[in-house]
Design a protein around this motif. Structure first.
Motif, short mmCIF file in Angstrom:
data_model
loop_
_atom_site.label_atom_id
_atom_site.label_comp_id
_atom_site.label_asym_id
_atom_site.label_seq_id
_atom_site.Cartn_x
_atom_site.Cartn_y
_atom_site.Cartn_z
N GLY A 195 0.80 -1.22 0.00
CA GLY A 195 0.00 0.00 0.00
C GLY A 195 0.83 1.26 0.00
N TRP A 196 2.18 1.12 0.10
CA TRP A 196 3.03 2.31 0.18
C TRP A 196 3.04 3.11 -1.13
N GLY A 197 2.48 2.53 -2.20
CA GLY A 197 2.42 3.27 -3.47
C GLY A 197 1.16 4.08 -3.65
N VAL A 198 0.33 4.16 -2.60
CA VAL A 198 -0.97 4.82 -2.75
C VAL A 198 -0.83 6.30 -3.12
N LEU A 199 0.17 6.99 -2.58
CA LEU A 199 0.31 8.42 -2.85
C LEU A 199 0.68 8.69 -4.30
N VAL A 200 1.37 7.75 -4.93
CA VAL A 200 1.70 7.91 -6.35
C VAL A 200 0.43 7.76 -7.18
N ARG A 201 -0.45 6.87 -6.75
CA ARG A 201 -1.71 6.68 -7.47
C ARG A 201 -2.60 7.92 -7.39
N ILE A 202 -2.52 8.67 -6.29
CA ILE A 202 -3.40 9.84 -6.13
C ILE A 202 -2.60 11.14 -6.19
N ALA A 203 -1.45 11.12 -6.87
CA ALA A 203 -0.58 12.30 -6.92
C ALA A 203 -1.30 13.52 -7.49
N GLY A 204 -2.29 13.30 -8.34
CA GLY A 204 -3.04 14.40 -8.92
C GLY A 204 -3.94 15.11 -7.94
N GLU A 205 -4.11 14.53 -6.74
CA GLU A 205 -4.94 15.15 -5.71
C GLU A 205 -4.12 15.61 -4.50
N LEU A 206 -2.77 15.56 -4.64
CA LEU A 206 -1.87 15.99 -3.56
C LEU A 206 -1.39 17.42 -3.78
N LYS A 207 -1.31 18.18 -2.71
CA LYS A 207 -0.68 19.50 -2.77
C LYS A 207 0.84 19.31 -2.78
N ASN A 208 1.53 19.99 -3.67
CA ASN A 208 3.00 19.95 -3.74
C ASN A 208 3.53 18.51 -3.66
N PRO A 209 3.19 17.64 -4.60
CA PRO A 209 3.61 16.23 -4.53
C PRO A 209 5.12 16.03 -4.53
N GLY A 210 5.87 16.90 -5.19
CA GLY A 210 7.32 16.75 -5.23
C GLY A 210 7.96 16.77 -3.85
N ASN B 131 5.86 16.55 -0.75
CA ASN B 131 5.07 15.84 0.25
C ASN B 131 5.15 14.32 0.13
N ILE B 132 5.30 13.79 -1.08
CA ILE B 132 5.32 12.32 -1.23
C ILE B 132 6.50 11.70 -0.46
N PRO B 133 7.76 12.13 -0.68
CA PRO B 133 8.87 11.54 0.10
C PRO B 133 8.72 11.75 1.60
N LYS B 134 8.27 12.93 2.02
CA LYS B 134 8.10 13.20 3.45
C LYS B 134 7.05 12.29 4.07
N CYS B 135 5.94 12.11 3.39
CA CYS B 135 4.88 11.23 3.90
C CYS B 135 5.38 9.78 3.99
N VAL B 136 6.12 9.33 2.98
CA VAL B 136 6.63 7.96 2.96
C VAL B 136 7.56 7.70 4.15
N ILE B 137 8.51 8.59 4.39
CA ILE B 137 9.46 8.40 5.49
C ILE B 137 8.75 8.41 6.84
N THR B 138 7.85 9.36 7.03
CA THR B 138 7.13 9.45 8.30
C THR B 138 6.28 8.21 8.57
N ALA B 139 5.45 7.85 7.59
CA ALA B 139 4.50 6.76 7.80
C ALA B 139 5.20 5.41 7.95
N LEU B 140 6.16 5.09 7.07
CA LEU B 140 6.80 3.77 7.10
C LEU B 140 7.68 3.58 8.33
N THR B 141 8.29 4.64 8.84
CA THR B 141 9.07 4.51 10.08
C THR B 141 8.16 4.13 11.24
#
Length: 446
Positions: free
Chosen positions: A222-237, A239-249
């Motif tokens: 499920g860690w790829g979910v943010l890539v699937r919804i990148a079109g609905e993310l603010k500043n994906p460049g 936020n995506i890496p930051k969200c991944v590091i925070t959540a998976l840790t």
């Protein structure tokens, strides 16, 4: 229901860092931590040390894979970025194959977790015995359709529900983790013995370790979910890496503590014989509180299922816009939701609920996930050479390692699925052939 036409609609960028982390956290911590411990122990030959080592290794592999995968969403900040990327790097045939596999893999994962969720909800009503299949499947069908209705209400309702359910699941998992730590600190012999002689049991062979990895990696899926919804993310460049590091840790820490807690209370054989590990664990610790575990586990799995339906429908939406699926799948309702894509996923998941071999279904889904990951990492490496000047807000160099790892996992499990599973159950072989042949026929009309 009013529908928006193609000329005046698009998905809205309304998800920030906080809600992005919540969505990622919610989809990862779902059924996996309640289902996979049994599978990991099974394929680890009930070796406690090997089992915990595999959980730790899966955390590292998942972090590396998620950060590598994040490059897709930052380079192509649009919903369904995986599909668009595969079409651009490896061609329309590969991207169509990806979509076709997802047409069945996503509903299959939804069906498996719906059955698990139904089992946890019904389990307290059947103390001391197995849950009957018929009521469990009927409840699973009701769950799937509730998910479809919720997703049809749009992004705001989905994010609100995810925040609420995350609070509930964190309370349950923190209770399990802290209780396990307390039991170990007390130093009771029966609790410590399994960890003092953790590696004394039989050591599994390479194929069993590969199977155990697939079970463990399913818990992190499920860690790829943010890539699937990148079109609905603010500043994906950013936020995506930051969200991944925070959540998976956070997820890795919680998974290790929860597994230690399970093993501090239950023997490996008790875990293997349990239909609902967390409920059995609570029955040993505080029997009168089984209902609380059922509510917490149900909330956790339901929120993960919700994210799966939410993100998978966006992939179908983009494939429809690109002309590889019927145009009707890109239709949005007044809540900016691709409601027809959600409906298709709901119907397919309802049909797949009929089989109920959860561990086998988990292995199939895990096999497909790593096949797709290998394709995407290959495509990333290819695009590095084809388009070296393509803007990449985030980039890393782990792709080659992931291609090799995915290849090893696929190699060690392919013969098992091809020569054992399909021949043991002829129905699975027939259905597999139907899916493949239908894909070939459908491709002629795309």
């Amino acid at each position: 229901m009013k529908m928006k036409t193609r000329g005046n609609f698009q998905l809205q960028r309304v998800i920030g860092y906080f809600h992005g982390t919540i969505i990622l956290f919610s989809i990862i911590i779902g059924a996996g931590i309640f289902l996979a411990p049994k599978g990991v122990l099974k394929y680890s030959s009930l070796n406690v040390g090997v089992s915990l080592s595999i959980w730790a290794a899966c955390a590292v592999v998942s972090m590396v894979a998620a950060l590598s995968h994040a490059e897709l969403g930052t380079t192509f900040p649009r919903s369904g970025a995986q599909y668009y990327f595969l079409k651009r790097s490896l061609g329309p045939l590969i991207s169509f194959s990806y979509i076709w596999v997802n047409l069945f893999a996503s509903p299959a994962g939804t069906a498996a977790r719906s059955l698990l969720l139904a089992g946890y909800i019904i389990h307290p009503f059947y103390p001391g015995c197995s849950v009957p299949e018929m009521p469990k499947k009927c409840l699973a069908l009701a769950i799937v359709w509730c998910l479809g209705i919720l997703n049809a209400r749009g992004v705001k309702e989905v994010t609100w529900f995810q925040t609420l359910s995350t609070v509930v699941k964190m309370a349950v998992l923190c209770f399990i983790s802290l209780t396990g730590i307390v039991l170990l600190v007390r130093g009771r012999k029966e609790n410590l013995a399994r960890f003092e002689k953790a590696f004394d049991a039989e050591v599994p062979d390479a194929s069993q370790i590969a199977e155990a990895f697939l079970q463990g990696l399913y818990a992190y899926s499920g860690w790829g979910v943010l890539v699937r919804i990148a079109g609905e993310l603010k500043n994906p460049g950013e936020n995506i890496p930051k969200c991944v590091i925070t959540a998976l840790t956070l997820v890795a820490l919680i998974y290790l503590l929860v597994n230690i807690s399970y093993l501090a209370v239950l023997t490996p054989k008790e875990i293997m014989s349990s239909d609902a590990v967390a409920v059995t664990w609570m029955d040993k610790v505080i029997p009168s509180m089984q209902w609380a575990i059922s509510i917490g586990v149900s909330s956790s799995i339901f929120s993960s299922l919700n994210c799966t339906v939410f993100s998978s429908s966006r992939v179908l939406y983009v494939a429809s816009q690109e002309g590889q699926l019927p145009l009707i799948l890109s239709t949005l309702n007044v809540h900016s939701c691709p409601v027809v894509a959600v409906l298709q996923m709901t119907i397919l998941a309802s049909f797949i609920i009929i089989p109920s071999d959860l561990i086998l279904l988990v292995n199939y889904v895990g096999f497909i996930d790593w096949l797709q990951l290998g394709l995407m990492m290959t495509g990333l490496l290819k695009l590095r050479f084809q388009e070296p000047d393509l803007p990449r807000p985030y980039k890393n160099l782990w792709q080659l390692i992931l291609v090799l790892l995915a290849g090893r996992l696929l190699r060690d499990t392919f013969l098992h699925y091809a020569t054992v599973s399909l021949y043991v159950d002829p129905l699975k072989k027939i259905l597999s052939n139907i899916c493949i042949r239908n894909a070939c026929v459908s491709r002629q009309f795309i």
